[in-house]
Design a protein around this motif. Structure first.
Motif, PDB file in Angstrom:
ATOM      1  N   VAL A  35       0.815  -1.227   0.000  1.00 36.67           N
ATOM      2  CA  VAL A  35       0.000   0.000   0.000  1.00 36.67           C
ATOM      3  C   VAL A  35       0.843   1.270   0.000  1.00 36.67           C
ATOM      4  CG1 VAL A  35      -1.946  -1.128   1.117  1.00 36.67           C
ATOM      5  CG2 VAL A  35      -0.244   0.030   2.532  1.00 36.67           C
ATOM      6  N   VAL A  47       3.251   2.273   2.116  1.00 37.59           N
ATOM      7  CA  VAL A  47       3.681   2.859   3.392  1.00 37.59           C
ATOM      8  C   VAL A  47       5.145   2.507   3.682  1.00 37.59           C
ATOM      9  CG1 VAL A  47       3.251   2.894   5.890  1.00 37.59           C
ATOM     10  CG2 VAL A  47       1.326   2.899   4.303  1.00 37.59           C
ATOM     11  N   ALA A  96       2.310   6.024  -4.008  1.00 34.42           N
ATOM     12  CA  ALA A  96       1.989   6.654  -2.730  1.00 34.42           C
ATOM     13  C   ALA A  96       0.691   6.043  -2.189  1.00 34.42           C
ATOM     14  CB  ALA A  96       1.819   8.154  -2.923  1.00 34.42           C
ATOM     15  N   PRO A  97       0.518   6.049  -0.844  1.00 35.42           N
ATOM     16  CA  PRO A  97      -0.680   5.423  -0.265  1.00 35.42           C
ATOM     17  C   PRO A  97      -1.981   5.970  -0.852  1.00 35.42           C
ATOM     18  CG  PRO A  97       0.880   5.996   1.463  1.00 35.42           C
ATOM     19  CD  PRO A  97       1.432   6.559   0.190  1.00 35.42           C
ATOM     20  N   ASP A  98      -2.050   7.280  -1.122  1.00 35.60           N
ATOM     21  CA  ASP A  98      -3.303   7.825  -1.661  1.00 35.60           C
ATOM     22  C   ASP A  98      -3.516   7.367  -3.099  1.00 35.60           C
ATOM     23  OD1 ASP A  98      -1.055   9.978  -1.370  1.00 35.60           O
ATOM     24  OD2 ASP A  98      -2.118  10.554  -3.184  1.00 35.60           O
ATOM     25  N   ALA A 110      -4.877   3.869  -2.939  1.00 36.93           N
ATOM     26  CA  ALA A 110      -6.305   3.894  -2.612  1.00 36.93           C
ATOM     27  C   ALA A 110      -7.120   4.200  -3.862  1.00 36.93           C
ATOM     28  CB  ALA A 110      -6.568   4.937  -1.520  1.00 36.93           C
ATOM     29  N   ARG A 111      -6.652   5.153  -4.671  1.00 35.93           N
ATOM     30  CA  ARG A 111      -7.369   5.497  -5.896  1.00 35.93           C
ATOM     31  C   ARG A 111      -7.354   4.334  -6.889  1.00 35.93           C
ATOM     32  NH1 ARG A 111      -5.701  10.644  -4.636  1.00 35.93           N
ATOM     33  NH2 ARG A 111      -3.624  10.257  -5.420  1.00 35.93           N
ATOM     34  N   TYR A 167      -7.011  -0.643   2.573  1.00 34.69           N
ATOM     35  CA  TYR A 167      -6.059  -1.168   3.561  1.00 34.69           C
ATOM     36  C   TYR A 167      -6.544  -0.876   4.970  1.00 34.69           C
ATOM     37  CZ  TYR A 167      -1.635  -1.073   6.282  1.00 34.69           C
ATOM     38  OH  TYR A 167      -0.664  -1.248   7.222  1.00 34.69           O
ATOM     39  N   MET A 170     -14.699  10.024   5.612  1.00 31.08           N
ATOM     40  CA  MET A 170     -13.318  10.066   5.145  1.00 31.08           C
ATOM     41  C   MET A 170     -12.993   8.818   4.324  1.00 31.08           C
ATOM     42  SD  MET A 170     -11.900  12.912   5.833  1.00 31.08           S
ATOM     43  CE  MET A 170     -13.476  13.604   5.414  1.00 31.08           C
ATOM     44  N   GLY A 171     -13.608   7.687   4.702  1.00 32.86           N
ATOM     45  CA  GLY A 171     -13.452   6.477   3.889  1.00 32.86           C
ATOM     46  C   GLY A 171     -13.962   6.703   2.475  1.00 32.86           C
ATOM     47  N   TYR A 209     -13.922   9.543   0.881  1.00 33.44           N
ATOM     48  CA  TYR A 209     -13.373  10.832   0.442  1.00 33.44           C
ATOM     49  C   TYR A 209     -13.247  10.927  -1.075  1.00 33.44           C
ATOM     50  CZ  TYR A 209     -10.180  14.835   0.257  1.00 33.44           C
ATOM     51  OH  TYR A 209      -9.606  16.039  -0.006  1.00 33.44           O
ATOM     52  N   LEU A 210     -12.950   9.802  -1.722  1.00 36.14           N
ATOM     53  CA  LEU A 210     -12.737   9.839  -3.172  1.00 36.14           C
ATOM     54  C   LEU A 210     -14.042   9.793  -3.967  1.00 36.14           C
ATOM     55  CD1 LEU A 210      -9.624   7.499  -3.490  1.00 36.14           C
ATOM     56  CD2 LEU A 210      -9.677   9.984  -3.675  1.00 36.14           C
ATOM     57  N   ARG A 252     -16.119  18.971   3.633  1.00 34.00           N
ATOM     58  CA  ARG A 252     -15.244  17.829   3.368  1.00 34.00           C
ATOM     59  C   ARG A 252     -13.782  18.212   3.583  1.00 34.00           C
ATOM     60  NH1 ARG A 252     -15.621  14.142  -2.064  1.00 34.00           N
ATOM     61  NH2 ARG A 252     -16.833  12.688  -0.826  1.00 34.00           N
ATOM     62  N   VAL A 262      -0.874   9.206   7.844  1.00 33.57           N
ATOM     63  CA  VAL A 262      -0.732   8.006   7.011  1.00 33.57           C
ATOM     64  C   VAL A 262      -2.099   7.404   6.707  1.00 33.57           C
ATOM     65  CG1 VAL A 262       0.206   5.668   6.896  1.00 33.57           C
ATOM     66  CG2 VAL A 262       1.582   7.506   7.871  1.00 33.57           C
ATOM     67  N   ALA A 277      -4.902   8.968   6.642  1.00 28.37           N
ATOM     68  CA  ALA A 277      -5.580   9.877   5.716  1.00 28.37           C
ATOM     69  C   ALA A 277      -5.172   9.556   4.278  1.00 28.37           C
ATOM     70  CB  ALA A 277      -5.247  11.325   6.061  1.00 28.37           C
ATOM     71  N   ARG A 278      -3.897   9.276   4.088  1.00 29.80           N
ATOM     72  CA  ARG A 278      -3.432   8.942   2.735  1.00 29.80           C
ATOM     73  C   ARG A 278      -3.998   7.601   2.299  1.00 29.80           C
ATOM     74  NH1 ARG A 278       2.725   9.936   1.593  1.00 29.80           N
ATOM     75  NH2 ARG A 278       1.903  10.292  -0.485  1.00 29.80           N
ATOM     76  N   ASN A 279      -4.136   6.658   3.240  1.00 32.33           N
ATOM     77  CA  ASN A 279      -4.748   5.375   2.913  1.00 32.33           C
ATOM     78  C   ASN A 279      -6.198   5.541   2.453  1.00 32.33           C
ATOM     79  OD1 ASN A 279      -2.931   3.814   5.590  1.00 32.33           O
ATOM     80  ND2 ASN A 279      -2.532   3.638   3.403  1.00 32.33           N
ATOM     81  N   CYS A 280      -6.842   6.637   2.886  1.00 33.89           N
ATOM     82  CA  CYS A 280      -8.212   6.913   2.456  1.00 33.89           C
ATOM     83  C   CYS A 280      -8.238   7.589   1.090  1.00 33.89           C
ATOM     84  CB  CYS A 280      -8.916   7.832   3.453  1.00 33.89           C
ATOM     85  SG  CYS A 280      -9.280   7.053   5.020  1.00 33.89           S
ATOM     86  N   GLY A 281      -7.084   7.880   0.528  1.00 34.48           N
ATOM     87  CA  GLY A 281      -7.033   8.543  -0.764  1.00 34.48           C
ATOM     88  C   GLY A 281      -6.899  10.048  -0.662  1.00 34.48           C
ATOM     89  N   ILE A 282      -6.777  10.563   0.577  1.00 37.46           N
ATOM     90  CA  ILE A 282      -6.646  12.013   0.752  1.00 37.46           C
ATOM     91  C   ILE A 282      -5.231  12.430   0.366  1.00 37.46           C
ATOM     92  CG2 ILE A 282      -6.680  13.900   2.449  1.00 37.46           C
ATOM     93  CD1 ILE A 282      -8.672  12.182   4.084  1.00 37.46           C
TER      94      ILE A 282
END
Lengths: 259, 292
Positions: free
Chosen positions: A63, A65, A84-86, A89-90, A95, A114-115, A117-118, B165, B178, B180-185
């Motif tokens: 993922v 990290v 990158a982790p984001d 996710a996209r 994770y 926030m889950g 967010y995308l 948001r 970290v 937050a980044r896992n959420c795609g932010i």
């Protein structure tokens, strides 16, 4: 994120997750070494092994990290190594870390938001309704801060948060680590097995080898950052080597490693 | 008695200025993880920018000048974070060492201001407006405007953090970058916007601070920085609501002390309160987690 990307993520139900000769670790030191694993869409694959065997490091490398030092990470054949982790996710990876798996000061509702967010804002309520059908317990505590939840509730929130995006691949790091045995079995059987029902691939790391074998299609056994055994639960349970290591035998000494 | 009530009025004005500054400071700390002491120098630098606008031509409205100062504070805060603090953080510099870096930046900016503007204090060209009396308080229109501005900023920030948001993403980033980044932010973007937002608050705070003190020089905000830190730590670092309450307590206690004890020692009781609160609640009044 554009509307087009969103609809793509939705139309594709699951994606194969794979590594090829993956080495990963901290400060240039490989904790995981030349590991090749594969999870097909709709499959639950588990990784077991003693503490320090590199299980968590493997997931963190997938993922973004932890740094991948060599080898590849592939999602449906597309290379996502060191994304990158984001970005991961996209790409469709959901994770759930072992600890720090929710935003403790945010409410349950905000965690789910926030889950998602995308997602386009208008799709968030619909998705949240769906997630609350999967985890009905959460519906009663939407305004509560995530930091105040019990261990089981917290883990359900962490999984619900990830479920908001309908990921194509789920990656779960010791989801039952802080749960009582009965609750751990419920979570594994009722929820984690269910994640694969829509066709998503599920990769789960567990300490509870016997319990996770019961819900796995295949399992990899890691020691010292390398794959020692691999097979279906039936094959592994029949293997004296596996029984010796995990089911009552003495645990092999493992290399100290950051987990 | 009337002196006491009047001192409460002064306290509310000081608290209003302090709240704008402290809330910007604490949100910036929550999101960026930098305890940015140079914040005070950015305040003063922005106040000078407002002064330059104020002195242009036949004199420009200080409120217009404040808008320019806010934009200036936003850009400088972003530049400091992006090109100084963040690179140090990426190299693994300890948080305490980054505080010392920010102290160095504070001195550099203050000396730069002094080099350009000289050591003499300056004042804005403006009128204080009519004097109003109510509830035993005597306030000018400008002082009321400062209090109103502060209230508007506090409510605006509350709405932003709770109901948008982006605001929630800021809180999520502050809570766990970290995850937050896992959420795609895209946390780097969140940090950029947070620097601009808190930098704008810093610019506004500098301008209203300068309006309130009457005349100011390059180092005028140094003592005020200590008040900002007191308000921030009283409320719990990274806690905007804590900083609002902290600013109110520190501001009012300071001015009331000036009337009942003596102006020379007016800061002492506020800091005694800070020490007592930290002794009882080491993480401040609001300790649920950053930005919440």
């Amino acid at each position: 994120m554009s509307a087009e990307e969103t609809s793509n993520a939705k139309s594709t139900q699951g994606a194969a997750l794979a590594t090829e000769l993956l080495s990963a670790g901290y400060a240039g030191r490989a904790v995981v070494q030349e590991l090749s694993i594969r999870v097909e869409p709709g499959e639950v694959v588990s990784v077991v092994g003693p503490n320090g065997s590199g299980k968590s490091t493997l997931l963190k490398a997938l993922v973004g990290v932890v740094q991948v030092l060599s080898g590849k990470v592939l999602l449906d054949g597309k290379e996502i190594t060191n994304w990158a982790p984001d970005a991961a996710a996209r790409a469709g990876i959901g994770y759930v870390p072992q600890i720090d798996d929710v935003f403790a000061p945010l409410t349950v509702r905000e965690n789910l938001e926030m889950g998602g967010y995308l997602l386009p804002l208008r799709e968030v309520p619909g998705r949240m309704t769906h997630v609350l059908e999967v985890f009905p317990q959460l519906a009663r505590m939407l305004s509560r801060k995530a930091g105040q939840l019990s261990g089981g509730e917290r883990k359900m929130l962490a999984m619900g948060r990830v479920l908001m995006l309908q990921p194509r691949a789920f990656i779960l790091d010791e989801p039952t680590a802080n749960l009582a045995p009965a609750l751990a079995n419920t979570l594994l059987e009722d929820h984690i097995r269910q994640l694969s029902a829509t066709g998503a691939s599920v990769l789960v790391v567990e300490q509870r080898a016997r319990a996770v074998l019961a819900i796995s299609d295949r399992t990899y056994v890691l020691t010292g950052g390398r794959c020692r055994l691999e097979g279906t639960p039936a094959e592994l349970l029949a293997s004296p080597d596996f029984a010796d290591t995990f089911l009552g035998g003495t645990r092999h000494a493992s290399e100290p490693a950051a987990e | 008695m009337s002196l006491f009530i009047e001192s409460i009025g002064f306290g509310l004005i000081t608290a209003s200025v302090l709240a704008i500054a402290a809330v910007g400071f604490t949100v910036q700390f929550g999101v960026t993880d930098v305890l940015n002491l140079a914040y005070a120098s950015v305040m003063i630098c922005s106040a000078y920018v407002a002064y330059l606008i104020n002195q242009l031509g036949h004199g420009q409205s200080i409120w217009l000048a404040m808008v320019v100062a806010a934009a200036f504070g936003a850009v400088v805060s972003l530049v400091l974070n992006k090109y100084i603090y963040a690179p140090f953080q990426r190299r693994g510099t300890s948080p305490v060492a980054v505080v010392i870096v920010s102290l160095g930046v504070l001195l550099i900016i203050e000396y730069l201001v002094q080099a350009f503007e000289g050591a003499a204090n300056v004042s804005y060209t403006m009128t204080q407006g009519a004097t109003l009396n109510f509830l035993g308080l005597t306030l000018t229109v400008v002082q009321l405007a400062i209090m109103g501005l502060s209230v508007v900023f506090m409510i605006g920030l509350h709405l932003l953090l709770r109901y948008t948001r982006f605001g929630k993403a800021m809180r999520a980033t502050a809570a766990d970058r970290v995850l937050a980044r896992n959420c795609g932010i895209r946390t780097d973007r969140v940090i950029t916007l947070a620097c601009l937002l808190t930098g704008a608050l810093c610019g506004v705070a500098g301008t209203v601070f300068a309006i309130n003190t009457g005349s100011f020089g390059a180092t005028s905000a140094d003592l005020f920085l200590v008040l900002i830190l007191a308000a921030v730590f009283l409320g719990g670092p990274g806690q905007p609501y804590g900083a609002m309450l902290g600013a109110l307590v520190i501001g009012v206690v300071t001015e009331v002390s000036a009337s009942v004890i003596t102006a020379d020692y007016k800061y002492v009781p506020a800091f005694v309160i800070l020490l007592v609160v930290l002794a009882v609640r080491p993480r401040g009044l609001f300790s649920a987690g950053t930005l919440n």
